[in-house]
Design an enzyme around this catalytic site. Sequence first.
Site, PDB file in Angstrom:
ATOM      1  N   ASP A 440       0.863  -1.189   0.000  1.00  0.00           N
ATOM      2  CA  ASP A 440       0.000   0.000   0.000  1.00  0.00           C
ATOM      3  C   ASP A 440       0.901   1.241   0.000  1.00  0.00           C
ATOM      4  O   ASP A 440       1.808   1.378   0.825  1.00  0.00           O
ATOM      5  CB  ASP A 440      -0.886   0.001   1.237  1.00  0.00           C
ATOM      6  CG  ASP A 440      -1.861   1.172   1.234  1.00  0.00           C
ATOM      7  OD1 ASP A 440      -2.916   1.058   0.579  1.00  0.00           O
ATOM      8  OD2 ASP A 440      -1.532   2.209   1.855  1.00  0.00           O
ATOM      9  N   ASN A 448      -2.146  13.680  -4.200  1.00  0.00           N
ATOM     10  CA  ASN A 448      -3.182  14.123  -5.132  1.00  0.00           C
ATOM     11  C   ASN A 448      -3.702  15.497  -4.767  1.00  0.00           C
ATOM     12  O   ASN A 448      -3.947  16.337  -5.646  1.00  0.00           O
ATOM     13  CB  ASN A 448      -4.337  13.124  -5.136  1.00  0.00           C
ATOM     14  CG  ASN A 448      -3.957  11.797  -5.807  1.00  0.00           C
ATOM     15  OD1 ASN A 448      -3.070  11.764  -6.660  1.00  0.00           O
ATOM     16  ND2 ASN A 448      -4.613  10.718  -5.399  1.00  0.00           N
ATOM     17  N   ASP A 457      -0.713   9.772 -10.208  1.00  0.00           N
ATOM     18  CA  ASP A 457      -0.605   8.661 -11.165  1.00  0.00           C
ATOM     19  C   ASP A 457       0.851   8.355 -11.473  1.00  0.00           C
ATOM     20  O   ASP A 457       1.235   7.190 -11.624  1.00  0.00           O
ATOM     21  CB  ASP A 457      -1.341   9.018 -12.454  1.00  0.00           C
ATOM     22  CG  ASP A 457      -2.858   9.055 -12.251  1.00  0.00           C
ATOM     23  OD1 ASP A 457      -3.329   8.498 -11.238  1.00  0.00           O
ATOM     24  OD2 ASP A 457      -3.560   9.615 -13.122  1.00  0.00           O
ATOM     25  N   GLU A 483      -4.342   2.591  -4.517  1.00  0.00           N
ATOM     26  CA  GLU A 483      -2.919   2.567  -4.261  1.00  0.00           C
ATOM     27  C   GLU A 483      -2.437   1.226  -3.727  1.00  0.00           C
ATOM     28  O   GLU A 483      -1.325   1.120  -3.220  1.00  0.00           O
ATOM     29  CB  GLU A 483      -2.554   3.675  -3.262  1.00  0.00           C
ATOM     30  CG  GLU A 483      -3.144   3.503  -1.880  1.00  0.00           C
ATOM     31  CD  GLU A 483      -4.552   4.061  -1.758  1.00  0.00           C
ATOM     32  OE1 GLU A 483      -5.056   4.141  -0.646  1.00  0.00           O
ATOM     33  OE2 GLU A 483      -5.143   4.407  -2.819  1.00  0.00           O
TER      34      GLU A 483
END
Length: 549
Positions: A440, A448, A457, A483
């Site tokens: 993770d 973001n 991304d 993620e």
Amino acid sequence: MTAPPAGRGGGRCLRQWRADGRARRSEEPRTGTQHWVLVFSCAALVAAGAAVLGWQRRDRTPAATSLAALMAGVAAWSAADAVFFSPVSAAVRLVCAPALYAASGLVVIAAFALARTVADPSWRLSRRAALLLAVEPALLIVAFAVPATRDLVLPGAHLDGPASDLRIAVGPLLTARTAGAHVLVAVAHTQLLRRWSGAAGVFRRQIGVLPATGALSTVGDVVAVLAIHNGSGVEITPLFTLVSGVVDSWALFRLGLLRLVPVAREQVVDTVPDGVLVVDPGGVLIDVNPAAVRMLQRLRPEVRGELVGRLLADVAGPRAVAALAATAGHGGHQVAEVRPGLWLDVRSSAVSDPRGRPLGRIPVVRDVSEQQERQAAVERLNEQLAEQVEVIERLRAELAEEAVRDPLTGLHNRRHLDRALAADLVRRPRAGELAVLVVDVDHVTTVNDRFGHAAGDRVLTAVAAVLDAAVREGDTAARLGGEEFVLVLPGAGRQQALERAERVRREIAAARHRLGGEDHAVTVSVGVAVCPSEAAGAAALLEAADRAL
């Protein structure tokens, strides 16, 4: 010995003896002519029946029509002789005589046509030839009909007397006509004998019937001429011709004569579409059919003049000669391109004499350029089709791969992960343990929010590249979603899984990402679960690794 006394009694006895003698002599010829009338009448009936049978079978063999005409002539000839020797008037005999000449002329023409048809089944009596052959009987009939020239046909003929007094003499016109008829038939039978000498098997037996029956008719004619010169006054030629015709009819309808007719070599070789060449051992062309001439002209248009007697290499060229020579090494068969765009199918056979000495070879050549062009077109289409199939298969494989790949990171997706993990669990008892790592990415939401989703991304793509580089053959790297990523390590125990997880964590943490004009590092958290010690099923194993996370 003294003479009997002269007196009325003696005179009466002498006159009575003479009268009785004349009566006996007149009665005996009258009985003989009646026999001939009966014979000729029966002959006419038999010949007419044979003519009808031949005409009914004219579609079965090309000679049946000529045989029917021959027997019809014999029937008319015999009928005319029967009437001629009957006790009829001179007027009737005047009518019968021209009919007799016409019938005998028809017999000659039909015999000629029959022999020619058997010698050459493709021969047909043309209308012009038939008219020319009919001129001679017509002139003979006219000569007999005119009193001034009648003696040139039948000299001294007295048609108004009784049948017993009839005497037939042969005039110069009739003699010339008979000689001409023999010459005409002899010419046809000469060709027939030539054909017979070159025939074999059933054809030789078939053709041999006609010369034999023709000889019988000739013998009958000779006997009839001798009888006429001896003064018997009866022409028996139609009777011999009848016997010959009956034998021919029997052979035709019972033995199958002419049902199988041989075909001349010229008709076969000259009409076949394939080129046929005959080459002697020295390579000289000694025979060629029209199809081969046309093919050689296409092959080498510059070659002119007669081809027979020249070297095959000069006529056909070196490439064609090489193709012909190559047939010996290919079982007598070769397909070669002798000129750009001109393909020849060559089949060659050796010819030897009865002692085994080579006489040459017979190549049979066929132009297969169109077939080769079609075959080449088909091969090109097959190649194009194979290329298209290859492209389709590649696209299908790409589509299938894209269907199990994550479009952002390029790793496998959840669908592929489920199938791969299930397959690894099936194989797991043979491979040993199986470890699952759930990775993770920490604080992707913060990235973001601060730098935008494009920056997030790029971070996920960089992490996926590290995970993809960390897998071995047989391992699976997949993105669960968001993620979260998963590594499936078949055959790895807990210690190996922990070492792999630590290496992945360090490599990701060591990487730098350009975000907002500055370099930033990201970290990941890794959960490890091992089968069978911690979980057995796929869902349970992923859940255990997620808890360990």
